[in-house]
Design a protein around this motif. Structure first.
Motif, mmCIF file in Angstrom:
data_model
loop_
_atom_site.group_PDB
_atom_site.id
_atom_site.type_symbol
_atom_site.label_atom_id
_atom_site.label_comp_id
_atom_site.label_asym_id
_atom_site.label_seq_id
_atom_site.Cartn_x
_atom_site.Cartn_y
_atom_site.Cartn_z
ATOM 1 N N LYS A 39 0.777 -1.140 -0.057
ATOM 2 C CA LYS A 39 0.043 0.003 -0.045
ATOM 3 C C LYS A 39 0.659 1.290 -0.019
ATOM 4 O O LYS A 39 2.142 1.315 0.539
ATOM 5 N N GLU A 40 0.379 2.273 -0.719
ATOM 6 C CA GLU A 40 1.025 3.474 -0.597
ATOM 7 C C GLU A 40 1.287 4.181 0.658
ATOM 8 O O GLU A 40 2.471 4.535 1.067
ATOM 9 N N GLU A 41 0.334 4.002 1.554
ATOM 10 C CA GLU A 41 0.421 4.721 2.980
ATOM 11 C C GLU A 41 1.414 3.922 3.711
ATOM 12 O O GLU A 41 2.389 4.629 4.557
ATOM 13 N N SER A 42 1.446 2.629 3.400
ATOM 14 C CA SER A 42 2.646 1.756 4.279
ATOM 15 C C SER A 42 4.024 1.919 3.819
ATOM 16 O O SER A 42 4.957 2.230 4.640
ATOM 17 N N ARG A 43 4.176 2.419 2.454
ATOM 18 C CA ARG A 43 5.442 2.784 1.922
ATOM 19 C C ARG A 43 5.889 4.049 2.440
ATOM 20 O O ARG A 43 7.217 4.262 2.632
ATOM 21 N N ARG A 44 4.990 4.949 2.561
ATOM 22 C CA ARG A 44 5.281 6.368 3.062
ATOM 23 C C ARG A 44 5.549 6.302 4.334
ATOM 24 O O ARG A 44 6.635 6.951 4.846
ATOM 25 N N ILE A 45 5.089 5.585 5.238
ATOM 26 C CA ILE A 45 5.144 5.575 6.672
ATOM 27 C C ILE A 45 6.601 4.583 6.823
ATOM 28 O O ILE A 45 7.422 5.229 7.631
ATOM 29 N N ALA A 46 6.849 3.858 5.802
ATOM 30 C CA ALA A 46 8.313 2.871 6.329
ATOM 31 C C ALA A 46 9.373 3.962 5.707
ATOM 32 O O ALA A 46 10.529 3.790 6.364
ATOM 33 N N LEU A 47 9.001 4.801 4.758
ATOM 34 C CA LEU A 47 9.996 5.487 4.336
ATOM 35 C C LEU A 47 10.437 6.758 5.279
ATOM 36 O O LEU A 47 11.384 7.245 5.535
ATOM 37 N N ASN A 48 9.166 7.270 6.005
ATOM 38 C CA ASN A 48 9.317 8.334 6.969
ATOM 39 C C ASN A 48 10.038 8.105 8.135
ATOM 40 O O ASN A 48 10.224 8.612 8.921
ATOM 41 N N ALA A 49 9.907 6.552 8.562
ATOM 42 C CA ALA A 49 10.488 6.047 9.661
ATOM 43 C C ALA A 49 12.034 6.301 9.611
ATOM 44 O O ALA A 49 12.646 6.386 10.708
ATOM 45 N N THR A 328 14.650 13.630 18.977
ATOM 46 C CA THR A 328 13.690 14.435 18.466
ATOM 47 C C THR A 328 12.626 13.832 17.770
ATOM 48 O O THR A 328 11.241 13.926 17.829
ATOM 49 N N PHE A 329 13.029 12.711 17.102
ATOM 50 C CA PHE A 329 12.161 11.991 16.101
ATOM 51 C C PHE A 329 11.701 10.488 16.583
ATOM 52 O O PHE A 329 11.396 9.716 15.827
ATOM 53 N N TRP A 330 11.749 10.630 17.864
ATOM 54 C CA TRP A 330 11.430 9.323 18.554
ATOM 55 C C TRP A 330 9.827 9.034 18.475
ATOM 56 O O TRP A 330 9.228 9.974 18.418
ATOM 57 N N GLY A 331 9.467 7.731 18.572
ATOM 58 C CA GLY A 331 8.205 7.428 18.588
ATOM 59 C C GLY A 331 7.471 6.966 17.289
ATOM 60 O O GLY A 331 8.411 6.751 16.124
ATOM 61 N N LYS A 332 6.292 6.669 17.199
ATOM 62 C CA LYS A 332 5.678 6.261 15.970
ATOM 63 C C LYS A 332 5.279 7.206 14.808
ATOM 64 O O LYS A 332 5.406 8.340 15.102
ATOM 65 N N VAL A 333 5.656 6.767 13.757
ATOM 66 C CA VAL A 333 5.430 7.748 12.509
ATOM 67 C C VAL A 333 4.019 8.158 12.501
ATOM 68 O O VAL A 333 3.226 7.423 12.347
ATOM 69 N N ARG A 334 3.823 9.467 12.203
ATOM 70 C CA ARG A 334 2.578 10.276 11.867
ATOM 71 C C ARG A 334 2.988 10.872 10.508
ATOM 72 O O ARG A 334 3.656 11.775 10.596
#
Length: 340
Positions: A39-49, A328-334
């Protein structure tokens, strides 16, 4: 501390490359998994991680190359000329990976994003594989002449042992990256990553066992350092225990401790490599005795002393910046309008 400049700089170079392997290792592994997400959203989340940290992680590679060039110029010259093709492929993969991350979200067309997804994933996997191939050749040795120049076939770097080390490195980084993604994702994507993590652990353990037996049977000189100093066997033992602890922690859903032990595994394995090589850095496999060591391939004591001063000043700054970024960027991706 009773350590000469040459050995101390060997430890500095090793520490920098270990830092790079731990930090960039997980985002290379995360990138190698990218095409497994549909999914597009999944790839974006993984990339932004990995988005906020990947370029900072690569700083350690630049520092590693600089410390190797400054401290061991003969090693640098010999290694880069002998491994010209792998290093050029590594450079191209490094460029395409960075371009893929930055260009992917610039256009909304599906074909555009798919193209950069493929580029990002393949280049990440190729980088991890090539790092292992270079390491495998260093461990195995290469034919050198009296001028410390590579005297073998120009394709000799592509051999079974180096390829096995490359696959093991790829599996290790993919496991490392999957653990990182479990800490950054949730919901269905988290469940998907967790399944991939289980598979990567199995793949890494199998490849690690095969590599260990191959090394003991066909590369016996790598155990000389342990035979002469038996107390050092504690390092590979600790590495095995760290590896064994990863699936235990994953099954208990303790992903941060699992990530820490994955990082410890990377560090202990590279310490094992250092013990296997020291005081040699590049082994002459021709039998002529033209090994490059920490003593005949090093810069002058004065140069090393000056550079150690720069290390003492610069290392705390780099480490402080790294800690600040991760905190600074700790935690789940939003995802938001500023996300990739």
């Amino acid at each position: 501390m009773g350590i000469d400049f040459q050995t101390l700089w060997f430890l500095v170079v090793g520490a920098v490359f270990t830092g790079y392997a731990i930090l960039d290792g997980f985002d290379l592994g995360a990138g190698a998994w990218h095409l497994f997400f549909r999914k597009e959203e999944s790839r974006r989340i993984a990339l932004n991680a990995v988005g906020p940290v990947w370029d900072g992680n690569e700083v350690w590679l630049v520092i590693g190359g600089g410390t190797l060039f400054a401290g061991f110029p003969v090693v640098y010259a010999t290694l880069f000329s002998a491994m010209y093709i792998p290093f050029m492929l590594f450079l191209f993969a490094l460029i395409f990976r960075a371009v893929s991350i930055e260009f992917r979200s610039k256009e909304p067309m599906q074909w555009w994003r798919t193209m950069w997804d493929v580029s990002y994933s393949l280049s990440s996997a190729l980088l991890a594989l090539l790092l292992g191939v270079v390491l495998g050749n260093v461990l195995q040795g290469m034919p050198l002449d009296a001028n410390y120049e590579h005297s073998g076939d120009w394709l000799a770097f592509f051999n079974p042992y180096a390829f096995l080390v490359g696959l093991t490195s790829l599996a290790l980084f993919m496991m490392h990256g999957a653990i990182y993604l479990t800490m950054k994702t949730e919901g269905r994507l988290f469940a998907k990553v967790n399944k991939l993590l289980q598979r990567s652990i199995i793949a890494f353990v199998i490849l690690f066992v095969l590599l260990t037996f191959y090394t003991l049977l066909y590369i016996p000189h790598l155990s000389d350092g342990f035979k002469s100093r038996p107390w050092l066997f504690i390092i590979p033992v600790l590495a095995v225990l760290a590896i064994a602890n990863i699936p235990r922690l994953v099954n208990k859903q303790k992903y941060l401790p699992a990530f820490i032990f994955s990082a410890i595994t990377v560090g202990l394995l590279l310490i094992t490599v250092a013990i296997e090589l020291y005081p040699t850095i590049i082994i002459d496999s021709s039998g002529a005795g033209n090994d490059i060591t920490v003593y005949n391939g090093v810069a002058s004591d004065k140069s090393l002393g000056i550079m150690l001063l720069f290390v003492a000043i610069g290392a705390p700054l780099v480490i402080s910046y790294t800690v600040f970024v991760y905190k600074t960027f700790w935690g789940k991706v939003r995802l938001d309008e500023h996300s990739y």
